[in-house]
Design a protein around this motif. Structure first.
Motif, PDB file in Angstrom:
ATOM      1  N   LYS A  87       0.842  -1.191   0.000  1.00 52.97           N
ATOM      2  CA  LYS A  87       0.000   0.000   0.000  1.00 52.97           C
ATOM      3  C   LYS A  87       0.878   1.242   0.000  1.00 52.97           C
ATOM      4  CE  LYS A  87      -3.720   2.391   2.045  1.00 52.97           C
ATOM      5  NZ  LYS A  87      -5.014   2.302   2.531  1.00 52.97           N
TER       6      LYS A  87
ATOM      7  N   SER B 233      -2.339   7.173  -1.041  1.00 50.93           N
ATOM      8  CA  SER B 233      -2.605   7.226  -2.473  1.00 50.93           C
ATOM      9  C   SER B 233      -3.800   6.381  -2.894  1.00 50.93           C
ATOM     10  CB  SER B 233      -1.376   6.769  -3.251  1.00 50.93           C
ATOM     11  OG  SER B 233      -1.163   5.388  -3.036  1.00 50.93           O
ATOM     12  N   GLY B 234      -4.217   5.419  -2.065  1.00 51.14           N
ATOM     13  CA  GLY B 234      -5.322   4.547  -2.436  1.00 51.14           C
ATOM     14  C   GLY B 234      -4.948   3.540  -3.503  1.00 51.14           C
ATOM     15  N   THR B 235      -3.653   3.311  -3.704  1.00 52.63           N
ATOM     16  CA  THR B 235      -3.220   2.335  -4.693  1.00 52.63           C
ATOM     17  C   THR B 235      -2.499   1.181  -4.020  1.00 52.63           C
ATOM     18  OG1 THR B 235      -1.117   3.469  -5.102  1.00 52.63           O
ATOM     19  CG2 THR B 235      -2.974   4.058  -6.519  1.00 52.63           C
ATOM     20  N   ARG B 236      -2.447   0.092  -4.740  1.00 49.54           N
ATOM     21  CA  ARG B 236      -1.733  -1.110  -4.298  1.00 49.54           C
ATOM     22  C   ARG B 236      -0.733  -1.494  -5.371  1.00 49.54           C
ATOM     23  NH1 ARG B 236      -3.236  -3.101   0.946  1.00 49.54           N
ATOM     24  NH2 ARG B 236      -5.107  -1.939   1.414  1.00 49.54           N
TER      25      ARG B 236
ATOM     26  N   ASN C 212       0.911  -0.293 -10.386  1.00 46.46           N
ATOM     27  CA  ASN C 212       0.076   0.186  -9.290  1.00 46.46           C
ATOM     28  C   ASN C 212      -1.372   0.084  -9.729  1.00 46.46           C
ATOM     29  OD1 ASN C 212       2.029   0.963  -7.338  1.00 46.46           O
ATOM     30  ND2 ASN C 212       2.524   2.708  -8.603  1.00 46.46           N
ATOM     31  N   VAL C 213      -2.195  -0.470  -8.863  1.00 52.17           N
ATOM     32  CA  VAL C 213      -3.619  -0.597  -9.160  1.00 52.17           C
ATOM     33  C   VAL C 213      -4.411   0.169  -8.110  1.00 52.17           C
ATOM     34  CG1 VAL C 213      -3.477  -2.782 -10.414  1.00 52.17           C
ATOM     35  CG2 VAL C 213      -3.670  -2.822  -7.961  1.00 52.17           C
ATOM     36  N   THR C 214      -5.493   0.784  -8.530  1.00 53.64           N
ATOM     37  CA  THR C 214      -6.330   1.551  -7.619  1.00 53.64           C
ATOM     38  C   THR C 214      -7.037   0.603  -6.671  1.00 53.64           C
ATOM     39  OG1 THR C 214      -6.654   3.184  -9.347  1.00 53.64           O
ATOM     40  CG2 THR C 214      -8.169   3.268  -7.486  1.00 53.64           C
ATOM     41  N   GLU C 215      -6.867   0.851  -5.398  1.00 56.99           N
ATOM     42  CA  GLU C 215      -7.399  -0.044  -4.367  1.00 56.99           C
ATOM     43  C   GLU C 215      -8.888  -0.318  -4.537  1.00 56.99           C
ATOM     44  OE1 GLU C 215      -7.420  -0.386   0.487  1.00 56.99           O
ATOM     45  OE2 GLU C 215      -6.519   1.352  -0.465  1.00 56.99           O
ATOM     46  N   ARG C 216      -9.679   0.684  -4.833  1.00 56.87           N
ATOM     47  CA  ARG C 216     -11.133   0.471  -4.933  1.00 56.87           C
ATOM     48  C   ARG C 216     -11.520  -0.335  -6.171  1.00 56.87           C
ATOM     49  NH1 ARG C 216     -10.745   6.072  -6.277  1.00 56.87           N
ATOM     50  NH2 ARG C 216     -11.224   6.359  -8.463  1.00 56.87           N
ATOM     51  N   ASP C 217     -10.629  -0.406  -7.170  1.00 60.93           N
ATOM     52  CA  ASP C 217     -10.927  -1.127  -8.399  1.00 60.93           C
ATOM     53  C   ASP C 217     -10.317  -2.527  -8.445  1.00 60.93           C
ATOM     54  OD1 ASP C 217     -12.309   1.099  -9.335  1.00 60.93           O
ATOM     55  OD2 ASP C 217     -10.536   1.933 -10.300  1.00 60.93           O
TER      56      ASP C 217
ATOM     57  N   CYS D  85      -3.343  -6.688 -10.906  1.00 61.56           N
ATOM     58  CA  CYS D  85      -4.036  -5.979 -11.974  1.00 61.56           C
ATOM     59  C   CYS D  85      -4.883  -6.925 -12.821  1.00 61.56           C
ATOM     60  CB  CYS D  85      -3.030  -5.241 -12.863  1.00 61.56           C
ATOM     61  SG  CYS D  85      -1.973  -6.339 -13.819  1.00 61.56           S
TER      62      CYS D  85
END
Length: 62
Positions: free
Chosen positions: A2, A6-9, A17-22, A37
């Motif tokens: 994390k 940034s809200g990314t993983r 990097n992938v958006t945490e909510r997606d 991803c």
């Protein structure tokens, strides 16, 4: 991994990097959750998680 605030993983297989909510693809290993991803990246990790942890010299901090 994390990225703070940034809200990314971090996808340990492809370095993306992938958006945490997606995030759709996740895998737990040794008490930690790893995010991916795609299904292909998740499957590669699940087949040999130690390879991807050791490549980056780190484990996800969740």
């Amino acid at each position: 991994m994390k990225m703070k605030g940034s809200g990314t993983r971090f996808d340990p297989v492809c370095d993306m990097n992938v958006t945490e909510r997606d995030v759709t693809y996740k895998s737990d290993y040794k008490g930690r959750t790893y995010y991916f991803c795609s299904f292909e990246c998740m499957k590669r990790f699940q087949d040999n998680p130690e390879k991807y942890i050791s490549i980056h010299g780190r484990e996800a901090k969740v």
